[in-house]
Design a protein around this motif. Structure first.
Motif, PDB file in Angstrom:
ATOM      1  N   GLU A  89       0.825  -1.203   0.000  1.00 36.24           N
ATOM      2  CA  GLU A  89       0.000   0.000   0.000  1.00 36.24           C
ATOM      3  C   GLU A  89       0.869   1.268   0.000  1.00 36.24           C
ATOM      4  OE1 GLU A  89      -3.161   1.352   3.177  1.00 36.24           O
ATOM      5  OE2 GLU A  89      -3.614  -0.663   2.441  1.00 36.24           O
ATOM      6  N   GLU A  90       1.850   1.305   0.897  1.00 37.87           N
ATOM      7  CA  GLU A  90       2.747   2.465   0.989  1.00 37.87           C
ATOM      8  C   GLU A  90       3.495   2.680  -0.328  1.00 37.87           C
ATOM      9  OE1 GLU A  90       3.541   4.816   3.609  1.00 37.87           O
ATOM     10  OE2 GLU A  90       1.564   4.055   4.092  1.00 37.87           O
ATOM     11  N   THR A  91       4.064   1.602  -0.850  1.00 41.64           N
ATOM     12  CA  THR A  91       4.842   1.699  -2.083  1.00 41.64           C
ATOM     13  C   THR A  91       3.976   2.190  -3.232  1.00 41.64           C
ATOM     14  OG1 THR A  91       6.321  -0.061  -1.353  1.00 41.64           O
ATOM     15  CG2 THR A  91       6.282   0.408  -3.711  1.00 41.64           C
ATOM     16  N   THR A  92       2.761   1.677  -3.334  1.00 39.52           N
ATOM     17  CA  THR A  92       1.859   2.084  -4.413  1.00 39.52           C
ATOM     18  C   THR A  92       1.528   3.571  -4.310  1.00 39.52           C
ATOM     19  OG1 THR A  92       0.937  -0.152  -4.489  1.00 39.52           O
ATOM     20  CG2 THR A  92      -0.358   1.598  -5.520  1.00 39.52           C
ATOM     21  N   GLN A  93       1.202   4.029  -3.108  1.00 33.63           N
ATOM     22  CA  GLN A  93       0.883   5.451  -2.931  1.00 33.63           C
ATOM     23  C   GLN A  93       2.081   6.323  -3.281  1.00 33.63           C
ATOM     24  OE1 GLN A  93      -0.571   5.972   1.049  1.00 33.63           O
ATOM     25  NE2 GLN A  93      -2.444   4.834   0.657  1.00 33.63           N
ATOM     26  N   ILE A  94       3.236   5.970  -2.763  1.00 33.95           N
ATOM     27  CA  ILE A  94       4.438   6.765  -2.998  1.00 33.95           C
ATOM     28  C   ILE A  94       4.814   6.739  -4.484  1.00 33.95           C
ATOM     29  CG2 ILE A  94       6.908   6.949  -2.490  1.00 33.95           C
ATOM     30  CD1 ILE A  94       6.200   5.882   0.358  1.00 33.95           C
TER      31      ILE A  94
END
Length: 182
Positions: free
Chosen positions: A44-49
C-alpha cells in the motif's frame, strides 16, 4: 494514446491522463509489490508513494519509455528505499538500546510495548494528514522537506502538523502513563 503523447500530456500537468494511468496501474503495482514483499502495508505504501513520485517528477520522465516500465521502475526503487530505511532505523534502534538488568529489562520491555501501542492508538485517531505527517517523520525517519514533497504540502504546513501532533500526544501522554501504571 501513444506512450509519447501520454508522457507529454503528463509532463504538461494533464490530471485526466494521470487519473487514467492511476486507474490502469494502481492495482497492478499493488499486486506486484505484494507478490514481492508479502506485506499489505508495504504494498500500500509503495503504491501510494509510486504515484506521488510519478506526479512530482513528471518533468523528468523519458517520452521514449513505455508508461508501464516507468511506473514499475519507480515502484521497485520506492520499495527498495522503504526496505533500506527500515534497515537503517532498525540498526539505529539496536545501537541506542541501553544495557540493563535482565529482570528489570523484561518488565520494562513489556511496559514500553504497551505504551508504544497506546501511543499508536492516539496517533491513529489524529486527523489523516497530521497522522501521515507524524508517521512519516517519526516512524519512517523522513525529513520535513521529504514529507512536504511526498504529500504535496509546504514545509511550513508539515511543521505545523508536527507541532499539533506533538501537542496532542503531550496532552494524551499523562493519561497513557497513568493507564500503564494501573
Amino acid at each position: 494514446m501513444s506512450t509519447f503523447s501520454t508522457i507529454t500530456a503528463l509532463k504538461e500537468g494533464d490530471t485526466s491522463v494521470f487519473s487514467e494511468i492511476f486507474n490502469e496501474y494502481h492495482r497492478k503495482v499493488y499486486l506486484f509489490v505484494l507478490s514481492k514483499t508479502h506485506s499489505e502495508y508495504i504494498a500500500e505504501e509503495t503504491t501510494q508513494i509510486t504515484f506521488i513520485k510519478l506526479w512530482d517528477y513528471r518533468q523528468q520522465l523519458n517520452e521514449s519509455e513505455p508508461v508501464s516500465k516507468l511506473i514499475f521502475h519507480i515502484a521497485r526503487a520506492t520499495c527498495i528505499d522503504l526496505f533500506r530505511k527500515d534497515a537503517v532505523r532498525d540498526r539505529v534502534l539496536k545501537q541506542e538500546k541501553p544495557r540493563q538488568d535482565v529482570t528489570g529489562n523484561i518488565t520494562e520491555s513489556v511496559e514500553a510495548k504497551e505504551l508504544q501501542q497506546r501511543i499508536k492508538e492516539v496517533v491513529h485517531h489524529m486527523p489523516p494528514v497530521r497522522r501521515k505527517v507524524f508517521e512519516l517523520s517519526r516512524y519512517e525517519c523522513k525529513s520535513y522537506k521529504e514529507i512536504a514533497q511526498l504529500l504535496s504540502l509546504s514545509v511550513k504546513t508539515v511543521e505545523n502538523h508536527m507541532t499539533l501532533a506533538i501537542k496532542h500526544l503531550r496532552k494524551a501522554l499523562p493519561l497513557l502513563v497513568l493507564l500503564s501504571l494501573l
